[in-house]
Write a protein that holds these residues in place. Sequence first.
Motif, PDB file in Angstrom:
ATOM      1  N   ASP A   1      50.587  39.599  40.772  1.00 48.07           N
ATOM      2  CA  ASP A   1      49.366  40.140  41.360  1.00 48.07           C
ATOM      3  C   ASP A   1      48.315  39.053  41.500  1.00 48.07           C
ATOM      4  N   ASP A   2      47.424  39.246  42.476  1.00 48.44           N
ATOM      5  CA  ASP A   2      46.332  38.306  42.702  1.00 48.44           C
ATOM      6  C   ASP A   2      45.046  38.736  42.017  1.00 48.44           C
ATOM      7  N   VAL A   3      44.855  40.061  41.887  1.00 47.03           N
ATOM      8  CA  VAL A   3      43.653  40.592  41.264  1.00 47.03           C
ATOM      9  C   VAL A   3      43.998  41.767  40.357  1.00 47.03           C
ATOM     10  N   MET A   4      43.196  41.922  39.317  1.00 47.27           N
ATOM     11  CA  MET A   4      43.239  43.096  38.452  1.00 47.27           C
ATOM     12  C   MET A   4      41.798  43.514  38.230  1.00 47.27           C
ATOM     13  N   ALA A   5      41.574  44.830  38.282  1.00 51.50           N
ATOM     14  CA  ALA A   5      40.216  45.341  38.114  1.00 51.50           C
ATOM     15  C   ALA A   5      40.222  46.477  37.100  1.00 51.50           C
ATOM     16  N   LEU A   6      39.243  46.474  36.219  1.00 49.27           N
ATOM     17  CA  LEU A   6      39.030  47.566  35.277  1.00 49.27           C
ATOM     18  C   LEU A   6      37.915  48.425  35.865  1.00 49.27           C
ATOM     19  N   ILE A   7      38.274  49.675  36.170  1.00 51.66           N
ATOM     20  CA  ILE A   7      37.376  50.578  36.885  1.00 51.66           C
ATOM     21  C   ILE A   7      37.201  51.859  36.086  1.00 51.66           C
TER      22      ILE A   7
ATOM     23  N   GLY B   1      43.643  46.704  55.001  1.00 49.54           N
ATOM     24  CA  GLY B   1      44.631  45.752  55.500  1.00 49.54           C
ATOM     25  C   GLY B   1      44.639  44.421  54.781  1.00 49.54           C
ATOM     26  N   THR B   2      43.791  44.249  53.771  1.00 49.69           N
ATOM     27  CA  THR B   2      43.736  42.958  53.080  1.00 49.69           C
ATOM     28  C   THR B   2      44.743  42.843  51.950  1.00 49.69           C
ATOM     29  N   MET B   3      45.355  43.955  51.568  1.00 48.18           N
ATOM     30  CA  MET B   3      46.316  43.929  50.471  1.00 48.18           C
ATOM     31  C   MET B   3      47.742  44.086  51.004  1.00 48.18           C
ATOM     32  N   SER B   4      48.667  43.355  50.415  1.00 44.16           N
ATOM     33  CA  SER B   4      50.075  43.519  50.778  1.00 44.16           C
ATOM     34  C   SER B   4      50.770  44.456  49.800  1.00 44.16           C
ATOM     35  N   GLY B   5      50.081  44.849  48.745  1.00 40.59           N
ATOM     36  CA  GLY B   5      50.638  45.781  47.762  1.00 40.59           C
ATOM     37  C   GLY B   5      49.691  45.929  46.599  1.00 40.59           C
TER      38      GLY B   5
ATOM     39  N   PHE C   1      39.288  40.554  37.897  1.00 38.60           N
ATOM     40  CA  PHE C   1      39.884  39.270  37.522  1.00 38.60           C
ATOM     41  C   PHE C   1      40.838  38.808  38.603  1.00 38.60           C
ATOM     42  N   PHE C   2      40.778  37.527  38.945  1.00 37.56           N
ATOM     43  CA  PHE C   2      41.819  36.910  39.754  1.00 37.56           C
ATOM     44  C   PHE C   2      42.861  36.389  38.771  1.00 37.56           C
ATOM     45  N   CYS C   3      44.136  36.432  39.153  1.00 34.71           N
ATOM     46  CA  CYS C   3      45.174  36.088  38.181  1.00 34.71           C
ATOM     47  C   CYS C   3      46.368  35.420  38.852  1.00 34.71           C
ATOM     48  N   PHE C   4      47.211  34.829  38.026  1.00 36.18           N
ATOM     49  CA  PHE C   4      48.468  34.244  38.458  1.00 36.18           C
ATOM     50  C   PHE C   4      49.565  35.286  38.271  1.00 36.18           C
ATOM     51  N   GLY C   5      50.685  35.092  38.920  1.00 33.75           N
ATOM     52  CA  GLY C   5      51.811  35.991  38.713  1.00 33.75           C
ATOM     53  C   GLY C   5      52.068  36.882  39.910  1.00 33.75           C
TER      54      GLY C   5
ATOM     55  N   TYR D   1      40.700  53.074  34.690  1.00 27.88           N
ATOM     56  CA  TYR D   1      41.870  52.751  35.498  1.00 27.88           C
ATOM     57  C   TYR D   1      41.977  51.231  35.609  1.00 27.88           C
ATOM     58  N   MET D   2      43.214  50.754  35.752  1.00 26.40           N
ATOM     59  CA  MET D   2      43.430  49.346  36.064  1.00 26.40           C
ATOM     60  C   MET D   2      44.074  49.296  37.442  1.00 26.40           C
ATOM     61  N   PHE D   3      43.398  48.646  38.364  1.00 30.11           N
ATOM     62  CA  PHE D   3      43.946  48.430  39.698  1.00 30.11           C
ATOM     63  C   PHE D   3      44.512  47.021  39.742  1.00 30.11           C
ATOM     64  N   LYS D   4      45.765  46.917  40.203  1.00 35.15           N
ATOM     65  CA  LYS D   4      46.405  45.612  40.375  1.00 35.15           C
ATOM     66  C   LYS D   4      46.752  45.468  41.850  1.00 35.15           C
ATOM     67  N   GLY D   5      46.423  44.309  42.436  1.00 34.83           N
ATOM     68  CA  GLY D   5      46.691  44.146  43.853  1.00 34.83           C
ATOM     69  C   GLY D   5      47.131  42.752  44.246  1.00 34.83           C
ATOM     70  N   ARG D   6      47.847  42.705  45.375  1.00 38.03           N
ATOM     71  CA  ARG D   6      48.303  41.457  45.970  1.00 38.03           C
ATOM     72  C   ARG D   6      47.671  41.342  47.353  1.00 38.03           C
ATOM     73  N   TYR D   7      46.986  40.239  47.587  1.00 35.84           N
ATOM     74  CA  TYR D   7      46.381  40.003  48.889  1.00 35.84           C
ATOM     75  C   TYR D   7      47.446  39.659  49.919  1.00 35.84           C
TER      76      TYR D   7
END
Length: 110
Positions: free
Chosen positions: A50-56, A75-79, A44-48, A4-10
Motif C-alpha cells: 500500500d501507498d497510504v494508510m489512514a486512521l479515520i 480514479g486516483t487509487m488502483s486499489g 501515513f505514506f508507506c512502503f509495501g 477505521y483503517m483505510f489502506k490504499g494504492r495510488y
Amino acid sequence: MSFYMFKGRYSTDALRALVDTPQDREAAAGAMIESMGGKLHHLFFCFGDDDVMALIEAPDDDTMAACALVVGASGTMSGGSTIKLMTSKEAMKAMEAAGKGRAAYQAVGS
C-alpha cells in the motif's frame, strides 16, 4: 463513533502527479472526511503493498463507506480496503458475548 483503517494504492498516473507536483493529501482527505461528519486522525505514506494508510473516525459504517467511495470514484487509487477497528473495551464486550454464545455453537466434527 467508530475507528477505521483505510489502506490504499495510488494509480500510476496519481503517483506521477504527486512526484511532478507534491501535494498535501492529508489536508485534502481530512477536509472530505470532516465534511461527512468524520475525523482523519492520521494519514501515513508507506512502503509495501500500500501507498497510504489512514486512521479515520466516522459516525457509522455508512459514512465510512461513503468516504471510501469518494476516494475510489476519484480514479486516483488502483486499489484499497477499509478495516473496521475495535477499541479494547469493544473487543472485551465481544469476548463476553462470545462466551455466552458458545453454548449454542456446534463445532465442526462434533
